[in-house]
Design an enzyme around this catalytic site. Structure first.
Site, PDB file in Angstrom:
ATOM      1  N   ASP A   1      -4.384  14.598  27.793  1.00 60.60           N
ATOM      2  CA  ASP A   1      -5.171  14.052  28.873  1.00 60.60           C
ATOM      3  C   ASP A   1      -4.247  13.805  30.118  1.00 60.60           C
ATOM      4  O   ASP A   1      -3.249  13.043  30.245  1.00 60.60           O
ATOM      5  CB  ASP A   1      -5.584  12.710  28.604  1.00 60.60           C
ATOM      6  CG  ASP A   1      -6.446  12.068  29.452  1.00 60.60           C
ATOM      7  OD1 ASP A   1      -7.446  12.794  29.993  1.00 60.60           O
ATOM      8  OD2 ASP A   1      -6.216  10.815  29.975  1.00 60.60           O
TER       9      ASP A   1
ATOM     10  N   THR B   1      -8.170  15.353  35.978  1.00 60.97           N
ATOM     11  CA  THR B   1      -6.737  14.818  36.334  1.00 60.97           C
ATOM     12  C   THR B   1      -5.807  16.026  36.423  1.00 60.97           C
ATOM     13  O   THR B   1      -4.799  16.138  37.475  1.00 60.97           O
ATOM     14  CB  THR B   1      -6.095  13.755  35.575  1.00 60.97           C
ATOM     15  OG1 THR B   1      -6.318  14.095  34.227  1.00 60.97           O
ATOM     16  CG2 THR B   1      -6.873  12.560  36.088  1.00 60.97           C
ATOM     17  N   THR B   2      -5.592  16.752  35.304  1.00 58.37           N
ATOM     18  CA  THR B   2      -4.852  17.922  35.180  1.00 58.37           C
ATOM     19  C   THR B   2      -5.106  18.925  36.298  1.00 58.37           C
ATOM     20  O   THR B   2      -4.019  19.425  37.130  1.00 58.37           O
ATOM     21  CB  THR B   2      -4.736  18.675  33.794  1.00 58.37           C
ATOM     22  OG1 THR B   2      -4.945  17.659  32.985  1.00 58.37           O
ATOM     23  CG2 THR B   2      -3.718  19.589  33.479  1.00 58.37           C
TER      24      THR B   2
ATOM     25  N   ASP C   1     -13.368  10.003  28.946  1.00 56.84           N
ATOM     26  CA  ASP C   1     -13.643  11.089  29.936  1.00 56.84           C
ATOM     27  C   ASP C   1     -15.225  11.472  29.665  1.00 56.84           C
ATOM     28  O   ASP C   1     -15.951  11.503  30.674  1.00 56.84           O
ATOM     29  CB  ASP C   1     -12.820  12.185  29.314  1.00 56.84           C
ATOM     30  CG  ASP C   1     -11.383  12.019  29.818  1.00 56.84           C
ATOM     31  OD1 ASP C   1     -11.057  11.030  30.286  1.00 56.84           O
ATOM     32  OD2 ASP C   1     -10.477  12.939  29.811  1.00 56.84           O
TER      33      ASP C   1
HETATM   34  P1  ADP Z   1      -8.315  17.981  33.336  1.00 54.50           P
HETATM   35  O1  ADP Z   1      -7.699  17.133  32.945  1.00 54.50           O
HETATM   36  O2  ADP Z   1      -8.213  18.411  34.649  1.00 54.50           O
HETATM   37  O3  ADP Z   1      -9.950  17.721  33.137  1.00 54.50           O
HETATM   38  P2  ADP Z   1      -8.863  19.701  30.973  1.00 54.50           P
HETATM   39  O4  ADP Z   1      -7.808  19.834  29.897  1.00 54.50           O
HETATM   40  O5  ADP Z   1      -9.827  18.715  30.871  1.00 54.50           O
HETATM   41  O6  ADP Z   1      -8.071  19.301  32.396  1.00 54.50           O
HETATM   42  O7  ADP Z   1      -9.331  21.029  31.205  1.00 54.50           O
HETATM   43  C1  ADP Z   1     -10.538  21.363  32.431  1.00 54.50           C
HETATM   44  C2  ADP Z   1     -10.797  22.684  32.457  1.00 54.50           C
HETATM   45  O8  ADP Z   1     -11.016  23.588  31.481  1.00 54.50           O
HETATM   46  C3  ADP Z   1     -11.688  22.848  33.517  1.00 54.50           C
HETATM   47  O9  ADP Z   1     -11.546  23.951  34.492  1.00 54.50           O
HETATM   48  C4  ADP Z   1     -12.892  23.511  32.664  1.00 54.50           C
HETATM   49  O10 ADP Z   1     -13.853  24.119  33.364  1.00 54.50           O
HETATM   50  C5  ADP Z   1     -12.252  24.295  31.563  1.00 54.50           C
HETATM   51  N1  ADP Z   1     -12.926  24.287  30.265  1.00 54.50           N
HETATM   52  C6  ADP Z   1     -13.542  23.335  29.682  1.00 54.50           C
HETATM   53  N2  ADP Z   1     -13.983  23.899  28.478  1.00 54.50           N
HETATM   54  C7  ADP Z   1     -13.856  25.377  28.519  1.00 54.50           C
HETATM   55  C8  ADP Z   1     -14.349  26.121  27.826  1.00 54.50           C
HETATM   56  N3  ADP Z   1     -15.051  26.187  26.571  1.00 54.50           N
HETATM   57  N4  ADP Z   1     -14.238  27.588  28.297  1.00 54.50           N
HETATM   58  C9  ADP Z   1     -13.411  27.815  29.486  1.00 54.50           C
HETATM   59  N5  ADP Z   1     -12.949  26.714  30.182  1.00 54.50           N
HETATM   60  C10 ADP Z   1     -13.246  25.567  29.893  1.00 54.50           C
HETATM   61 MG    MG Z   2     -10.919  17.201  31.497  1.00 59.36          MG
END
Ligand code: ADP
Ligand code: MG
Length: 560
Positions: A65, A98-99, A395
């Site tokens: 996270d 956040t990332t 989240d």
């Molecule tokens: P953040 O902290 O920014 O929310 P995450 O590690 O949760 O970071 O990653 C979010 C990113 O991963 C988003 O761009 C989202 O669209 C992408 N994402 C989530 N699930 C999938 C999936 N099944 N296939 C491709 N991309 C995904």
């Molecule tokens: Mg996320």
């Protein structure tokens, strides 16, 4: 330092003050911010890796996270601290992304560094970035899909997308269901029909033990209390609940009140009278039809005895905030004067039961009808699992809330970012010379999201990016990075149900652009020496060694 004015040196900064000016300052700040962005890059997306954070006491947090990583990491460089602020704002405003916000900031700065090398003035860059950010928000609005509390399927997909990127991703379907149900329960419409969600009405109870699958939604509330009297029932079905703000005790006689008792008879009369008053209280409760009493204050021993004889369950000394939750969950009215209690004031719960959880007794008030306050009891084999489960559920709850409030989702997996980049490039054509360059740089920077998703999935970034650009160019707005095995790696992400709140994407762009612009506008960093500041006073803020990476010393091993 000294400035020489008309031959007279004037001292304006204390000796030993560190100072960086002009290009150096900007470059150092950009570098520091990019180190932070790089450190969270590998955790983006469903195949992102986890970070193990170790603090000075050896406590371990395992997480994926972004907000947690940024919170736990002890950064000292001022520009790096600004990056931490970006992730905090993103977390507070939306609870997710956040990332994303941090790596976009890092990439905006990287692209800006290239422009600076081409002798483009920072002001031109920041102006261009501002225009690009505004345009990006418009593009998101135009590309978003309407969704609301009436689309539980979409809400569930949004929650699953968010939680799919976390350690607990195997249990995400079950957790997503819980998140949607919980938000549905506590959401309320205001006078204008707008939905409001107060996450405080979702109580989170973490208990180590069993496993994640035992995590459950309780439509009601859990009290960290016991049933007051051993003779009372420990379990009630179809409970009729009375909530009392007043005590079930007799008022103590004042110090100066005199009680003249001249004979044993009189004494007995007095005691009888006291007993009668307590009995009357219990009678009022029984007559109203209550089978359970929850009292904010105390309950006299004798009253407890009478209640138990009538088979009424009672719990005392409940926190005011829990009383309010009980009211919201059961629909009972909180009564200030016991005499006023009537049947209409009672609430309902399908089950009230005292249970032992680990070493504590707790009273579960469950199966409420239309509860406006609910509890999620989080389980997990180890403390780390429970904590990460808690963070992902947080989240999940936040993104469902975002959609319920803002009514819009966008397609994830980098699809929306590709649309933004494409839209920005055509927007750039409408601008003049140098600003155009800045807007194009912004477009390139936004593509860091699909690029990083591809990288973390072990794919060839450039190859995927080219494929994505051509797909979007030919009108396939949902094309994104697919991580499903044995499939083409560029696919329709809406079909894969990868959807996210529009609010998350908008906020990420807003705060990333703001932070990047702030950093780009700083051309002078003046750090006072720590030793010259009064202990504990202000002014000691900027650490020594702000040039370069000295400030990252607090990062735990294995972070990068
Ligand atoms: P953040 O902290 O920014 O929310 P995450 O590690 O949760 O970071 O990653 C979010 C990113 O991963 C988003 O761009 C989202 O669209 C992408 N994402 C989530 N699930 C999938 C999936 N099944 N296939 C491709 N991309 C995904
Ligand atoms: Mg996320």
């Amino acid at each position: 330092m000294a400035i020489n004015l008309a031959g007279q040196p004037i001292l304006i900064l204390k000796e030993g003050t560190e100072r960086q000016k002009g290009k150096d300052a900007i470059q150092q700040n950009i570098n520091a911010a990019r180190v932070i962005a790089d450190s969270v890059r590998t955790s983006l997306g469903p195949l992102g890796l986890d970070k193990m954070l170790v603090d000075q006491f050896g406590d371990v947090v395992i997480t994926n996270d972004g907000a947690t990583i940024m919170k736990e990491v002890d950064v000292q460089h001022p520009a790096a601290k600004m990056m931490v602020e970006v992730s905090k704002t993103q977390d507070e405003e939306t609870g997710d992304g956040t990332t994303t916000s941090v790596i976009i900031t890092g990439e905006l700065l990287k692209q800006a560094a290239k422009l600076l090398e081409q002798k483009i003035h920072p002001t031109v860059i920041t102006e261009g970035y501002r225009k690009a950010a505004d345009e990006a928000l418009n593009i998101i609005d135009n590309a978003s899909i309407k969704a609301s509390i009436d689309n539980p399927d979409i809400l569930k997909q949004v929650a699953m997308t968010t939680m799919g990127t976390k350690v607990v991703s195997e249990s995400r379907e079950m957790l997503a269901d819980i998140a949607v149900k919980a938000i549905n329960a506590v959401a309320e419409q205001d006078a204008e029909g707008k939905w409001k969600v107060d996450l405080d009405n979702i109580q989170i109870l973490k208990k180590k033990g069993e496993n994640i699958e035992q995590t459950k939604l309780i439509e009601g509330i859990i009290l960290d209390k016991e049933v007051v009297h051993s003779g009372m029932p420990k379990m009630l079905n179809d409970a009729k609940i009375a909530l009392l703000e007043c005590a079930m005790e007799l008022e103590k006689t004042e110090f100066d009140a005199k009680l003249q008792i001249n004979s044993p008879d009189q004494m007995q009369m007095f005691l009888d009278q006291e007993q009668k008053m307590l009995q009357d209280m219990v009678e009022t409760i029984a007559n109203a039809g209550a089978t359970a009493v929850f009292c904010q204050k105390g309950i006299d021993d004798l009253a407890q005895h009478f209640l138990s004889k009538k088979g009424i369950m009672a719990v005392r000394r409940i926190k005011k905030s829990d009383m309010e939750k009980l009211g919201r969950a059961t629909g009972a009215k909180i009564i200030t004067r016991l005499k006023d209690l009537t049947e209409d004031d009672l609430g309902y719960a399908g089950l009230v039961e005292e249970r032992k959880v680990l070493d504590d007794y707790m009273v579960f008030v469950e199966q409420c009808k239309n509860p406006k306050s609910v509890v999620i009891m989080i389980r997990g084999g180890t403390e780390q699992v429970v904590d990460e489960n808690d963070r992902s559920l947080h989240d999940g709850l936040c993104v469902v809330k975002d959609v319920v409030i803002e009514n819009a989702v966008v397609v994830g997996g980098g699809a929306i970012e590709m649309e933004i980049a494409m839209g920005l490039r055509s927007f750039a054509d409408s601008l003049s010379g140098r600003e155009q360059l800045a807007v194009r740089a912004f477009a390139d920077a936004i593509e860091v999201v699909p690029k990083t998703l591809a990288e973390n999935a072990g794919l060839d970034q450039i190859d995927i990016l080219m494929k994505l650009r051509s797909a979007h160019g030919s009108g396939n707005a949902n094309a994104g990075v697919s991580v499903i095995e044995d499939q083409d790696h560029v696919a329709d992400m809406l079909e894969q149900a990868v959807v996210e709140p529009a609010l998350v994407k908008k906020q990420a762009i807003k705060s990333a652009a703001e932070c990047a612009c702030l950093i780009l506008r700083i051309d002078d960093v003046i750090a006072s020496q720590k030793s010259s500041a009064p202990p504990g006073g202000p002014g000691g803020g900027m650490p020594p060694g702000m040039g370069g990476m000295g400030g990252m010393g607090g990062m735990p091993p294995g972070m990068m």
